[in-house]
Design a protein around this motif. Structure first.
Motif, PDB file in Angstrom:
ATOM      1  N   ARG A   1      -6.728   0.797 105.811  1.00  0.00           N
ATOM      2  CA  ARG A   1      -5.614   1.694 105.508  1.00  0.00           C
ATOM      3  C   ARG A   1      -4.580   1.668 106.626  1.00  0.00           C
ATOM      4  O   ARG A   1      -3.369   1.607 106.381  1.00  0.00           O
TER       5      ARG A   1
ATOM      6  N   TRP B   1      -9.517   4.930  98.874  1.00  0.00           N
ATOM      7  CA  TRP B   1      -8.453   5.589  99.629  1.00  0.00           C
ATOM      8  C   TRP B   1      -7.126   5.473  98.898  1.00  0.00           C
ATOM      9  O   TRP B   1      -6.964   4.669  97.994  1.00  0.00           O
TER      10      TRP B   1
ATOM     11  N   ASP C   1      -2.659   6.111  99.847  1.00  0.00           N
ATOM     12  CA  ASP C   1      -1.677   6.333 100.921  1.00  0.00           C
ATOM     13  C   ASP C   1      -0.284   6.336 100.299  1.00  0.00           C
ATOM     14  O   ASP C   1      -0.036   5.685  99.276  1.00  0.00           O
TER      15      ASP C   1
ATOM     16  N   ALA D   1      -7.132  -3.672  96.414  1.00  0.00           N
ATOM     17  CA  ALA D   1      -5.997  -2.848  96.847  1.00  0.00           C
ATOM     18  C   ALA D   1      -4.801  -3.127  95.962  1.00  0.00           C
ATOM     19  O   ALA D   1      -4.645  -4.246  95.444  1.00  0.00           O
TER      20      ALA D   1
ATOM     21  N   ARG E   1      -0.590   0.316 106.217  1.00  0.00           N
ATOM     22  CA  ARG E   1       0.578   1.173 106.456  1.00  0.00           C
ATOM     23  C   ARG E   1       1.368   0.711 107.680  1.00  0.00           C
ATOM     24  O   ARG E   1       2.600   0.773 107.690  1.00  0.00           O
TER      25      ARG E   1
END
Length: 434
Positions: free
Chosen positions: A265, A232, A234, A301, A269
């Motif tokens: 995720r 992912w 973001d 990450a 955030r």
């Protein structure tokens, strides 16, 4: 019309029958794609049970319907394709198919009239193909699993070959049973893949476009032989004006990995937006959430903050990595810097050790690039070799807009489908206007 040499009726010893059925099971068990499994099933039954065969799998749950075919004479496959593409289903054909599907029992057509009428076979190539195929009998066996029929195995005999006998029918039923189980597994696998991809794409939303920046993202799912993973990206505008950049990869594949990615995720955030802090402290808070909620999620990450520009447009990039690949800094003058740092623990590991922030200046015209290992390891390269290839592929792309850079990079590194999914996040600091 040409005639194929006749084959003897299928009987054989019990040992031969058991060996044949075991081969069917073994050959289909390894497959995960419905189309490939249908193709193989059709090939497996020719010529033992038929001169030519079709496997029809009905559409369901948004998946396309499929028809596979095989012929004992490869030169006749074009005729099979012409016939399948151009025929118009006759009422008799439809009733036989419906009867097999509804009853769960085979339908045996011991005679096939070669003159089936213009309503079923248009004049021209389709009728000529039918005549070349010379079908004289057929056996329709339903494909059913878990209590429902979802397709039909059609076994057609041609020329002087006699219709299926009792032993043939019994063998065909067992082949269809084993084939149906394998096909149903591929359908379930495909359904899970579509759910995972839908969930993944629904979460990977378009990035914001802050003033003075170009942000581009790319996500490419894995090829058909592997489920989508948990990659992912973001990008979030922070309350203090900074731009938060995140990229990561949850271990595992499928719906479970996609769901874990969604939760992770969201946690990153939310925590980063609610309490803007250094990337290292943000990752520490995410770790506490994962541990406290007993999520059992392991992930790499990288969290970065691109700060507001100073007087000449230069921005500070601060980042911290939880076992993820390093960011890259791409300059318009062809220089590509790999921003390496000491490896630190993944998210979700119980061990507690301090995380570290790193910082670099990003000047107008430069691009920050974050990637997952699906891009670096494409073609089964190791990480080090993949990073060397990635760095080389980026040279000369630094002057491009972020969208164009991503497209050119993917074309150079992964022009075809990959074994793993991948994500790319590129942020270009726009040149200041003179």
């Amino acid at each position: 019309m040409s005639r194929l040499p006749a084959l003897a009726p299928v009987a054989g010893s019990e040992h031969d029958r058991v060996r044949f059925l075991a081969g069917v099971t073994d050959s289909l068990a390894e497959l995960l794609d419905t189309g490939e499994a249908a193709d193989r099933l059709a090939r497996l039954v020719v010529p033992r049970l038929a001169d030519w065969a079709t496997v029809t799998v009905l559409a369901g749950d948004g998946a396309p319907g499929r028809t596979a075919r095989a012929h004992r004479d490869p030169a006749r496959l074009a005729d099979v394709d012409t016939y399948l593409a151009g025929r118009v289903s006759a009422p008799r054909d439809q009733s036989a198919l419906t009867a097999a599907m509804r009853s769960g029992r085979p339908v045996h057509l011991t005679e096939l009239d070669p003159d089936v009428g213009p309503e079923s076979l248009p004049e021209g190539p389709v009728r000529a193909a039918w005549q070349q195929l010379d079908p004289t009998s057929s056996l329709l066996v339903p494909l059913q699993a878990r209590g429902s029929a979802f397709g039909v195995l059609s076994l057609v005999r041609s020329g002087d070959r006699p219709p299926h006998g009792e032993a043939d029918v019994a063998l065909a039923l067992e082949v269809a049973r084993r084939g149906a189980l394998a096909l149903d597994n591929t359908r379930l696998y495909g359904r899970q893949l579509r759910v995972a991809e839908t969930l993944q794409h629904s979460l990977l939303t378009p990035p914001p476009q802050p003033e003075g920046l170009e942000i581009a993202v790319r996500y490419r799912p894995a090829g058909s032989q592997a489920l989508v993973g948990g990659d992912w990206y973001d990008a979030v505008l922070q309350p203090d004006g900074a731009t938060l950049l995140v990229i990561g990869d949850v271990t595992g594949h499928g719906v479970e990995a996609a769901a874990a990615m969604a939760q992770l995720r969201s946690a990153v955030r939310t925590l980063a937006y609610d309490s803007p802090d250094s990337p290292a402290r943000t990752l520490d808070r995410v770790d506490r959430v994962l541990t406290g909620l007993h999520r059992g999620t392991l992930a790499t990450a990288l969290v970065a903050r691109l700060e507001l520009p100073d007087g000449d447009g230069t921005r500070s990039l601060r980042w911290s990595s939880a076992g993820h690949l390093p960011p890259l800094l791409v300059s318009p003058d062809r220089e590509v810097r790999l921003l390496t740092s000491r490896a630190e623990r993944l998210l979700g590991i119980q061990e507690r050790s301090p995380r570290t922030d790193h910082e670099v200046a990003v000047r107008p015209g430069e691009t920050v690039l974050l990637v997952t290992d699906g891009l670096v390891e494409a073609g089964r390269l190791d990480i080090d070799s993949g990073l060397v290839r990635l760095t080389g592929a980026l040279r000369g792309l630094g002057g491009l807009p972020a969208d164009a850079l991503c497209d050119r990079l993917l074309t150079r590194v992964v022009p075809d489908r990959t074994d793993d999914d991948l994500a790319v996040l590129a942020v270009r600091v726009l040149p200041t206007r003179g």
